[in-house]
Design an enzyme around this catalytic site. Structure first.
Site: not given
Ligand SMILES: Cc1ncc(COP(=O)(O)O)c(C=O)c1O
Length: 364
Positions: A102, A175, A199
């Site tokens: 991510w 994040d 989550k």
């Molecule tokens: C740590 C992290 N950041 C960003 C995201 C992306 O999130 P989204 O699918 O809501 O854009 C996720 C998705 O699982 C994630 O686990």
């Protein structure tokens, strides 16, 4: 039907008590005669819900007064873009720490929007001997000025978590999509924290942003109004129609957290759950985890069957036993048990019990 334990990484299970309450009041919320999802976001009842949810979140995370709490659209990836457009301006530069999938995607988005010359990256994971270990250099020795440092303290796909607070000369943007409210943190150490809700907070479609007022003075790039933090602050997260049903469920999750001992209590159970699972994985040679002990995620436990030809049988038999969504992310394979706040210790114990039986049955 016997209990189903849902280990999905996201959208993840929500606390059963919250789901029961939502079910009971789905068609008639707060004596309004209509569902909360059919109500104007500008009604006094919804505004009271919004105010209470912010107050509860502030209390749960001890958010200082000079921070704004925003309820926005666009999930985690929406924030990958928002931080760039809100803070980099024409001449800014940012440093991104990369510890997994991510944080790497956040870099891609930053480069797309600001250009390669504005984004520096630092890989902080060493994968010697196939074991991922995080090591962060002394950032005070870096001879460059950055608008912000971006990192992801819990890499959902890779099962890597950074527990130590980072010491940074620049404002930290974190994040926390997959570990927000799983343990206590000192919010005042961060410039901005964001999290997609799906989550530890509620359903997808909502993201939470906690931003220090000072950062909102940084020059910004032209951007969609709905992702503009200043407009979100000015309009109390209601510049456009917010995802009201997701917000309502988040508000209920915050109440549930408060009723159940807050984040300190969650952290205690989260540690117990993770220890139970990791110590079982380590106890034999049928399963393995590939993350250094000090960086093993308490939220996303990744593990591999040493004999990967048994993967399909493991997934089919676990599903039949009521343990669902254990397949690892397609980019890394193996298995992953996501054990966020809503997952009970009993759920993890049931998984360990199943894993034991499966190993006994298939051990050659
Ligand atoms: C740590 C992290 N950041 C960003 C995201 C992306 O999130 P989204 O699918 O809501 O854009 C996720 C998705 O699982 C994630 O686990």
């Amino acid at each position: 039907m016997s209990a189903t334990y849902n280990f999905c990484a996201g959208p993840a299970m929500l606390p059963p008590a919250v789901m029961q309450k939502a079910k009971a009041e789905l068609l008639d919320w707060n004596d309004q005669g209509v569902s909360v999802m059919e109500l104007s976001h500008r009604s006094k009842e919804f505004i009271a819900l919004a105010d209470q949810s912010e107050a509860d979140l502030r209390e749960l995370m001890s958010i200082p007064d000079d921070y704004h709490v925003l309820f926005m659209h666009g999930g985690g990836r929406g924030q990958f873009a928002a931080v760039v457009n809100n803070f980099l301006g024409e001449n800014g530069r940012a440093l991104y720490l990369v510890d997994g999938s991510w944080s790497s995607s956040a870099v891609d988005e930053a480069i797309k929007l600001a250009g390669e010359d504005k984004v520096d990256t630092l890989n902080i994971v060493d994968k010697s001997n196939e074991i991922s270990k995080v090591s962060i250099p002394n950032l005070h020795e870096v001879k460059q000025d950055y608008r912000y440092l971006h990192y992801c303290p819990n890499e959902t796909v890779d099962g890597i978590e950074i527990f130590d607070e980072i010491d940074s000369p620049w404002p930290i943007i974190a994040d926390m999509s997959s570990n927000i409210m799983s343990r206590e943190i000192d919010v005042s150490r961060y410039g901005l924290i964001y999290a997609g809700a799906q989550k530890n907070i509620g359903p997808s479609g909502l993201s939470i942003v906690i931003v220090k007022d000072e950062l909102l003075k940084l020059p910004q790039l032209p951007q969609a109004s709905i992702m503009d933090y200043r407009l979100a602050v000015k309009h109390d997260s209601m510049f456009n129609t917010p995802p009201t049903f997701a917000w309502y469920l988040a508000a209920e999750v915050f109440k549930w957290l408060k009723d159940n001992g807050g984040i300190a209590a969650m952290a205690k159970t989260n540690t117990q759950k993770a220890e139970l699972l990791y110590s079982f994985i380590d106890s034999g040679d049928f399963y393995e985890n590939r993350v250094a002990v000090e960086n093993r995620s308490q939220m996303n436990v990744t593990f591999y069957l040493k004999d990967e030809s048994l993967n399909e049988a493991f997934l089919a038999e676990s599903k039949a036993a009521g343990l669902v969504a254990l397949k690892g992310h397609r980019s890394v394979g193996g298995m992953r048990a996501s054990i966020y706040n809503a997952m009970s210790l009993e759920g993890v114990a049931a998984l360990v019990e199943f894993m034991k039986k499966f190993a006994d049955k298939h051990q050659s």
